[in-house]
Design a protein around this motif. Structure first.
Motif, PDB file in Angstrom:
ATOM      1  N   VAL A 243       0.873  -1.176   0.176  1.00 30.99           N
ATOM      2  CA  VAL A 243      -0.047  -0.023  -0.195  1.00 30.99           C
ATOM      3  C   VAL A 243       0.778   1.245   0.086  1.00 30.99           C
ATOM      4  N   VAL A 244       2.108   1.301   0.539  1.00 31.42           N
ATOM      5  CA  VAL A 244       2.904   2.440   0.529  1.00 31.42           C
ATOM      6  C   VAL A 244       3.165   2.498  -0.895  1.00 31.42           C
ATOM      7  N   GLU A 245       3.716   1.655  -1.766  1.00 33.50           N
ATOM      8  CA  GLU A 245       3.937   1.855  -2.991  1.00 33.50           C
ATOM      9  C   GLU A 245       3.019   2.274  -3.831  1.00 33.50           C
ATOM     10  N   GLY A 246       1.655   1.637  -3.655  1.00 35.09           N
ATOM     11  CA  GLY A 246       0.763   2.266  -4.426  1.00 35.09           C
ATOM     12  C   GLY A 246       0.223   3.460  -4.222  1.00 35.09           C
ATOM     13  N   THR A 247       0.291   4.012  -2.991  1.00 41.17           N
ATOM     14  CA  THR A 247       0.060   5.394  -2.796  1.00 41.17           C
ATOM     15  C   THR A 247       0.889   6.304  -3.414  1.00 41.17           C
ATOM     16  N   LEU A 248       2.251   5.736  -3.423  1.00 41.75           N
ATOM     17  CA  LEU A 248       3.216   6.751  -3.923  1.00 41.75           C
ATOM     18  C   LEU A 248       3.123   6.988  -5.566  1.00 41.75           C
ATOM     19  N   LYS A 249       2.763   5.641  -6.019  1.00 42.96           N
ATOM     20  CA  LYS A 249       2.512   5.709  -7.652  1.00 42.96           C
ATOM     21  C   LYS A 249       1.233   6.605  -7.866  1.00 42.96           C
ATOM     22  N   ALA A 250       0.155   6.633  -7.201  1.00 39.79           N
ATOM     23  CA  ALA A 250      -0.806   7.519  -7.340  1.00 39.79           C
ATOM     24  C   ALA A 250      -0.485   8.745  -7.225  1.00 39.79           C
ATOM     25  N   MET A 251       0.387   9.231  -6.292  1.00 41.99           N
ATOM     26  CA  MET A 251       0.612  10.583  -6.050  1.00 41.99           C
ATOM     27  C   MET A 251       1.690  10.963  -7.199  1.00 41.99           C
ATOM     28  N   GLU A 252       2.325  10.259  -7.793  1.00 42.75           N
ATOM     29  CA  GLU A 252       3.396  10.624  -8.760  1.00 42.75           C
ATOM     30  C   GLU A 252       2.452  10.679  -9.859  1.00 42.75           C
ATOM     31  N   GLY A 253       1.219  10.195 -10.083  1.00 45.45           N
ATOM     32  CA  GLY A 253       0.297  10.292 -11.260  1.00 45.45           C
ATOM     33  C   GLY A 253       0.028  11.626 -11.242  1.00 45.45           C
ATOM     34  N   LEU A 254      -0.079  12.247 -10.173  1.00 44.84           N
ATOM     35  CA  LEU A 254      -0.408  13.791 -10.033  1.00 44.84           C
ATOM     36  C   LEU A 254       0.713  14.719 -10.156  1.00 44.84           C
ATOM     37  N   GLY A 255       1.832  14.071 -10.095  1.00 46.03           N
ATOM     38  CA  GLY A 255       3.181  14.951 -10.365  1.00 46.03           C
ATOM     39  C   GLY A 255       3.874  15.174  -9.143  1.00 46.03           C
ATOM     40  N   ALA A 256       3.658  14.251  -8.177  1.00 40.27           N
ATOM     41  CA  ALA A 256       4.638  14.353  -6.824  1.00 40.27           C
ATOM     42  C   ALA A 256       6.062  13.638  -7.447  1.00 40.27           C
ATOM     43  N   ARG A 257       6.863  14.039  -6.325  1.00 38.64           N
ATOM     44  CA  ARG A 257       8.265  13.305  -6.673  1.00 38.64           C
ATOM     45  C   ARG A 257       8.434  12.671  -5.246  1.00 38.64           C
ATOM     46  N   ARG A 258       9.100  11.407  -5.184  1.00 43.74           N
ATOM     47  CA  ARG A 258       9.130  10.829  -3.940  1.00 43.74           C
ATOM     48  C   ARG A 258      10.191  11.678  -2.935  1.00 43.74           C
ATOM     49  N   ALA A 259      11.171  11.952  -3.496  1.00 41.19           N
ATOM     50  CA  ALA A 259      12.206  12.946  -2.756  1.00 41.19           C
ATOM     51  C   ALA A 259      11.638  14.045  -2.321  1.00 41.19           C
ATOM     52  N   ASP A 260      10.431  14.694  -2.526  1.00 43.73           N
ATOM     53  CA  ASP A 260       9.955  15.726  -2.058  1.00 43.73           C
ATOM     54  C   ASP A 260       8.790  15.465  -1.123  1.00 43.73           C
ATOM     55  N   ILE A 261       8.379  13.989  -0.874  1.00 39.64           N
ATOM     56  CA  ILE A 261       7.355  13.561  -0.315  1.00 39.64           C
ATOM     57  C   ILE A 261       7.625  13.473   1.280  1.00 39.64           C
ATOM     58  N   HIS A 262       6.791  14.213   2.179  1.00 35.97           N
ATOM     59  CA  HIS A 262       6.847  13.952   3.706  1.00 35.97           C
ATOM     60  C   HIS A 262       5.888  13.073   4.200  1.00 35.97           C
ATOM     61  N   ALA A 263       6.305  12.022   4.956  1.00 39.72           N
ATOM     62  CA  ALA A 263       5.324  10.951   5.274  1.00 39.72           C
ATOM     63  C   ALA A 263       5.315  10.845   6.900  1.00 39.72           C
ATOM     64  N   ALA A 264       4.137  10.989   7.342  1.00 41.09           N
ATOM     65  CA  ALA A 264       4.095  10.569   8.754  1.00 41.09           C
ATOM     66  C   ALA A 264       3.115   9.493   9.376  1.00 41.09           C
ATOM     67  N   ILE A 265       3.663   8.854  10.231  1.00 42.07           N
ATOM     68  CA  ILE A 265       3.179   7.569  10.666  1.00 42.07           C
ATOM     69  C   ILE A 265       2.460   7.738  11.831  1.00 42.07           C
ATOM     70  N   GLY A 266       0.981   7.749  12.199  1.00 41.63           N
ATOM     71  CA  GLY A 266       0.515   8.232  13.490  1.00 41.63           C
ATOM     72  C   GLY A 266       0.207   7.073  14.178  1.00 41.63           C
ATOM     73  N   PRO A 267      -0.557   7.359  15.426  1.00 44.11           N
ATOM     74  CA  PRO A 267      -1.016   6.230  16.112  1.00 44.11           C
ATOM     75  C   PRO A 267      -1.448   4.873  15.818  1.00 44.11           C
ATOM     76  N   LEU A 268      -0.785   3.840  16.191  1.00 38.91           N
ATOM     77  CA  LEU A 268      -0.909   2.700  15.806  1.00 38.91           C
ATOM     78  C   LEU A 268      -0.391   1.557  16.721  1.00 38.91           C
ATOM     79  N   ILE A 269      -0.824   0.430  16.563  1.00 41.26           N
ATOM     80  CA  ILE A 269      -0.297  -0.579  17.704  1.00 41.26           C
ATOM     81  C   ILE A 269       1.176  -0.615  17.567  1.00 41.26           C
ATOM     82  N   ARG A 270       1.880  -0.717  18.659  1.00 43.23           N
ATOM     83  CA  ARG A 270       3.484  -0.787  18.713  1.00 43.23           C
ATOM     84  C   ARG A 270       4.032  -2.176  19.075  1.00 43.23           C
ATOM     85  N   GLN A 271       5.061  -2.191  18.984  1.00 42.36           N
ATOM     86  CA  GLN A 271       5.785  -3.715  19.300  1.00 42.36           C
ATOM     87  C   GLN A 271       5.444  -4.412  20.560  1.00 42.36           C
ATOM     88  N   ASP A 272       5.720  -3.804  21.660  1.00 42.18           N
ATOM     89  CA  ASP A 272       5.147  -4.259  22.819  1.00 42.18           C
ATOM     90  C   ASP A 272       3.905  -4.713  23.062  1.00 42.18           C
TER      91      ASP A 272
END
Length: 260
Positions: A136-165
């Protein structure tokens, strides 16, 4: 009501939030800011909660657009609002339209918000282990690139989720990852129970983002399972044998155009 990522907050003209469970009108298991249209909560309550979330982002009610999430690698491009019945089956939403919120819901899975401040493209992805493993990460990036985005310019933030412990899994789960890449062993640590391990989902998501060439990656370091006051958790509800659970919302949007 909301938590922001420092890296995304620093970008001009982009609004975002990882919403907590606080600040809504729902009751009981769903108290209080449940954003899950697929939950058994009152749809009126969910609609009011989502309207409050939109308002917190300075957006109009009904502009937070989410898909029917199916743990897939698929992303859809949002150009005009859709109804709940029309929502496409996918696990990420990207858009270049100001005033529309790319939105996903989670309750332990990983919410990822993306923004390219140069191309003015944003996105939101729902990354549980299936989605993160399946692309899904790669799928999202591909869709963003289709709108003109560049991976090197993209900021990504991982929010609250279940953590390892908080995320204990069986050997069969771990074997699936190791069969794909023996190096994935670094995302597991031994559990006391034989045949079990703890899985580092945020670490794996960050790895996929970095391997895909995303220029800037931030992890908020928040655990949905252990922080009941702020977050819903599917696994916590399951362990308690509760009949349902609320959903958290993450959304990102380009600032609405001002009327002249």
């Amino acid at each position: 009501m909301k938590i922001e990522a420092a890296s995304l907050s620093a970008l001009p003209g982009i609004r975002h939030a990882f919403f907590t469970r606080q600040g809504g009108v729902s009751n009981g298991l769903y108290a209080s800011l449940n954003g899950g249209m697929g939950s058994n909560d009152s749809l009126d309550h969910v609609a009011e909660n989502r309207a409050r979330m939109a308002g917190a982002l300075g957006l109009e009610p009904g502009t937070l657009m989410a898909c029917w999430q199916v743990h897939s690698p698929d992303a859809v491009v949002l150009t005009t609002p859709w109804t709940r019945e029309e929502a496409p089956k996918a696990d990420a939403v990207v858009t270049a339209i100001p005033g529309l919120g790319a939105t996903i819901t989670v309750a332990d899975c990983g919410p990822i918000l993306f923004a390219d401040p140069v191309a003015r493209v944003v996105g939101a992805a729902h990354a549980g282990w299936k989605g993160a493993f399946g692309g899904v990460v790669e799928g999202t990036l591909k869709a963003m690139e289709g709108l003109g985005a560049r991976r090197a310019d993209i900021h990504a933030a991982i929010g609250p989720l279940i953590r390892q412990d908080s995320y204990e899994v069986g050997d069969d789960f771990m074997a699936r990852f190791l069969d794909a890449d023996r190096g994935f062993a670094r995302f597991f640590k031994a559990a006391e129970r034989p045949g079990h391990a703890f899985f580092n989902l945020p670490g794996f998501i960050a790895h996929r983002l970095e391997e895909a060439g995303v220029g800037h990656v931030e992890d908020l370091g928040l655990d949905t399972y252990s922080d009941e006051a702020r977050f819903f958790s599917y696994r916590r509800a399951t362990h308690r044998k509760e009949e349902d659970y609320g959903r958290l919302v993450a959304a990102i949007a380009l600032e609405p155009r001002t009327q002249s």
